[in-house]
Design a protein around this motif. Structure first.
Motif, PDB file in Angstrom:
ATOM      1  N   GLU A 237       0.866  -1.180   0.000  1.00 33.25           N
ATOM      2  CA  GLU A 237       0.000   0.000   0.000  1.00 33.25           C
ATOM      3  C   GLU A 237       0.906   1.234   0.000  1.00 33.25           C
ATOM      4  O   GLU A 237       2.001   1.196   0.555  1.00 33.25           O
ATOM      5  CB  GLU A 237      -0.877   0.056   1.259  1.00 33.25           C
ATOM      6  CG  GLU A 237      -1.672  -1.212   1.540  1.00 33.25           C
ATOM      7  CD  GLU A 237      -2.456  -1.122   2.868  1.00 33.25           C
ATOM      8  OE1 GLU A 237      -2.795   0.005   3.301  1.00 33.25           O
ATOM      9  OE2 GLU A 237      -2.706  -2.195   3.466  1.00 33.25           O
ATOM     10  N   ILE A 238       0.414   2.310  -0.585  1.00 37.01           N
ATOM     11  CA  ILE A 238       1.185   3.564  -0.598  1.00 37.01           C
ATOM     12  C   ILE A 238       0.218   4.718  -0.326  1.00 37.01           C
ATOM     13  O   ILE A 238      -0.913   4.706  -0.810  1.00 37.01           O
ATOM     14  CB  ILE A 238       1.878   3.813  -1.958  1.00 37.01           C
ATOM     15  CG1 ILE A 238       2.645   2.563  -2.414  1.00 37.01           C
ATOM     16  CG2 ILE A 238       2.799   5.019  -1.887  1.00 37.01           C
ATOM     17  CD1 ILE A 238       3.377   2.742  -3.732  1.00 37.01           C
ATOM     18  N   PHE A 239       0.678   5.681   0.458  1.00 32.92           N
ATOM     19  CA  PHE A 239      -0.154   6.881   0.606  1.00 32.92           C
ATOM     20  C   PHE A 239       0.694   8.135   0.806  1.00 32.92           C
ATOM     21  O   PHE A 239       1.882   8.068   1.136  1.00 32.92           O
ATOM     22  CB  PHE A 239      -1.188   6.713   1.733  1.00 32.92           C
ATOM     23  CG  PHE A 239      -0.616   6.563   3.115  1.00 32.92           C
ATOM     24  CD1 PHE A 239      -0.330   7.672   3.907  1.00 32.92           C
ATOM     25  CD2 PHE A 239      -0.385   5.290   3.651  1.00 32.92           C
ATOM     26  CE1 PHE A 239       0.166   7.528   5.182  1.00 32.92           C
ATOM     27  CE2 PHE A 239       0.123   5.141   4.936  1.00 32.92           C
ATOM     28  CZ  PHE A 239       0.397   6.270   5.706  1.00 32.92           C
ATOM     29  N   LEU A 240       0.028   9.262   0.585  1.00 33.37           N
ATOM     30  CA  LEU A 240       0.638  10.587   0.735  1.00 33.37           C
ATOM     31  C   LEU A 240      -0.094  11.334   1.841  1.00 33.37           C
ATOM     32  O   LEU A 240      -1.254  11.034   2.135  1.00 33.37           O
ATOM     33  CB  LEU A 240       0.477  11.380  -0.559  1.00 33.37           C
ATOM     34  CG  LEU A 240       1.126  10.807  -1.806  1.00 33.37           C
ATOM     35  CD1 LEU A 240       0.621  11.543  -3.051  1.00 33.37           C
ATOM     36  CD2 LEU A 240       2.643  10.920  -1.690  1.00 33.37           C
ATOM     37  N   CYS A 241       0.571  12.321   2.419  1.00 34.46           N
ATOM     38  CA  CYS A 241      -0.109  13.122   3.441  1.00 34.46           C
ATOM     39  C   CYS A 241       0.429  14.542   3.458  1.00 34.46           C
ATOM     40  O   CYS A 241       1.560  14.800   3.062  1.00 34.46           O
ATOM     41  CB  CYS A 241       0.091  12.502   4.826  1.00 34.46           C
ATOM     42  SG  CYS A 241       1.791  12.587   5.418  1.00 34.46           S
TER      43      CYS A 241
END
Lengths: 283, 283
Positions: A237-241
Motif C-alpha cells: 500500500e502507498i499513501f501521501l499526506c
C-alpha cells in the motif's frame, strides 16, 4: 486578508530577506470551523526551524493570537469557515548581502486562503502519481525544515499539467525516493510502515509526524529508511499526506496500480479521530 | 530608488512567488561612472537562467532601459556615481501552491545600492578566508544559475563575525571546494588556472567567465575540475572574484599563508583593461 507584523497589509519591503534570499520559513495549516488545526504543533516546528536558521522566533502566543484574529476577521463572525492559513517568518530586512544584520527583526506574515476543492474521491479511492525528473538536492543543513527555498518543488510541479495526475514523487540525486512535491510519502510492506528519513533532503511534515506517532501507538512498526523506486513499486500500500489533504492513498504510479489497502484505511480512521479530538480540545 | 515593473515603488505583493518560494533569479552589477558594467553579459546570463526556470525573460532592451533610468535618476545628473545595481526577476504572482500559473507575468525589480567600501588593500595585498562548516548541497537542476534560493550562503555567512576575515569558502557535501559565499574561486598550480566545474552546485559568475576567457586568450591553460581542500591549500596562488570586487588574491586560509602571485597580478591587469574597454564601448 493578510497580517504583516500584526498590521493588515498586502505588500512587503523589497529589502525583506524573504524576497531577496528566501531567508525564512513557512507553515501551511488547515482552518476548520474557524480554527487552525494542530496549530501548536505547527508553531513548535516553526520554532525549531527558526532555531536551525538562527531567526528569533516571534513567539507561539503572538502567532496564535494573530492567527485567531485573522480567522475571526475573515470569517465575518461565521464559525463554519474552512480555509488554509499560511504563516511565513523571515529574517526581516537588513544586513549586507548574505550577512545577516546584527539585530534581527523577523517579519511575520499570516494569510488566509480558500480551502482547495479536492474531490472527496481522492481520499477514498486514491490518486494517480508520477515520478518527477527534477531531483531533490542533498543538503543536510536545510533538510527536514520547511524553509522558503522551494525552487526544486516549483520545478518538479512544472513538469506536468495533466489534471488526471494529482501529485509528483521526487527522488534525490542518489536515486532514493523522498516525498511528493507538496506531500510526505509512506508505504506499507508486510505490515510495517516505511517512510524516508529526510536526513539529506525533504520536509518533515506535521502530518507525517502525527501518522508515525499514531501508527506506533497502534502497534504498527514504523521504519524511517532510504528506499528506491523499485522498493516503492513493490509495496503493498502507498499513501501521501500533508496538513491540508490529510491522507491520500496512491492508486497508480506511472503504469503500476495499487489498491487502497486496509492499513491505509485504518491510519485514516486513527488520523480523523486524532484530528477531531485536537479540534475539540482547541475549541 | 527601486523600480518594480517600471514604476518607482518599495514594496512587493506578498503573493509574489519570489517571496513565497524564492522562485526567481538575480544579478548584481557594478555601476561605474553612472554605467552598468558588463550589463549585456549580465542580462544574457539572466536570460539563460530564465530559460532554465521557464520564466519568460522580460527582455534585454527593457531591462537596459530601466537600468539606465535608475542610474540617471539616482545620480541626479551626476556621471560620477559608483554603485551596485541589483536586478531581480521572479515568476510573478499566481498559480496554486508550487504549481506555476498558466500565464506567467514575471516581476522585475531593479534597485541601486551604495558601492561597498572595501579597502583597496584587499585587491593589492590579498584577503583572509576561512573554511565554512555549512556545505553546499548537490543539485544539478539549479547548479550554475543565480537563483533566489540562497539560504546556504546566508547560513555560511552567519558562521563568522570577525572583520579580519573577508570571505568564507564553501565545500560541497562530497568534500569538493566550490566557491566563496559571494565569490567564485580560482587557484594556480604549475602555471595552470583551476576552478570548480559547478555542475552540481555553485553560481557561474560573470567575472569567472571573463577571467576564464581572458586567461585562455593569454595562453594560460584553464581547467574546470573537482578539487579538495588539500589540493587548494597546496596551490601556488589563489584568488576570488565577483562583479563588485573584481579580483581579490587570498593571502591566508585558516592558518595557511599564500603570496600574491605574478599570475594573479597579470590576470588583474588583463581584467582591468578588459573592464575599461567595456566601459568605453558602452559609454
Amino acid at each position: 486578508m493578510i497580517l504583516i507584523n500584526g498590521e493588515s497589509k498586502e505588500h512587503i519591503e523589497i529589502a525583506d530577506r524573504g524576497f531577496q534570499y528566501g531567508d525564512g520559513l513557512f507553515e501551511t495549516i488547515e482552518v476548520r470551523d474557524g480554527q487552525a488545526v494542530f496549530l501548536e504543533r505547527h508553531l513548535e516546528r516553526l520554532n525549531s526551524g527558526c532555531q536551525r536558521l538562527y531567526i528569533p522566533f516571534p513567539g507561539a502566543e503572538l502567532l496564535s493570537f494573530e492567527a485567531g484574529e485573522l480567522c475571526r476577521r475573515s470569517a465575518g463572525g461565521r464559525h463554519s469557515v474552512r480555509a488554509v492559513l499560511k504563516v511565513i517568518v523571515t529574517r526581516g530586512s537588513g544586513g549586507r548581502g548574505y550577512r545577516q544584520p546584527d539585530v534581527i527583526q523577523p517579519t511575520r506574515v499570516l494569510s488566509l486562503h480558500p480551502y482547495p476543492d479536492y474531490p472527496e474521491i481522492y481520499r477514498e479511492q486514491g490518486i494517480v502519481a508520477r515520478l518527477c525528473a527534477t531531483r531533490l538536492g542533498l543538503n543536510p543543513t536545510l533538510a527536514g525544515i520547511k524553509h522558503l527555498n522551494r525552487l526544486e518543488q516549483v520545478m518538479a510541479r512544472a513538469e506536468w499539467n495533466d489534471p488526471a495526475i494529482q501529485e509528483g514523487l521526487m527522488l534525490d540525486v542518489n536515486d532514493h525516493v523522498i516525498e511528493g512535491t507538496m506531500t510526505n510519502l509512506f508505504y506499507i510492506k508486510n505490515n510495517s510502515l516505511y517512510t524516508s528519513a529526510l536526513a539529506q533532503s525533504g520536509v518533515a511534515g506535521i502530518m507525517r509526524g502525527i501518522i508515525m506517532k499514531l501508527s506506533a501507538e497502534h502497534g504498527l512498526p514504523v521504519i524511517e529508511h532510504a528506499f528506491t523506486k523499485d522498493a516503492l513499486l513493490s509495496a503493498d500500500e502507498i499513501f501521501l499526506c500533508n496538513s491540508i489533504i490529510g491522507i491520500w492513498p496512491i492508486k497508480q504510479i506511472e503504469t503500476t496500480r495499487f489498491s487502497v489497502g486496509p492499513l491505509t484505511q485504518s491510519i485514516q480512521v486513527w488520523l480523523d479521530k486524532f484530528t477531531s479530538d485536537d479540534c475539540m480540545e482547541a475549541g
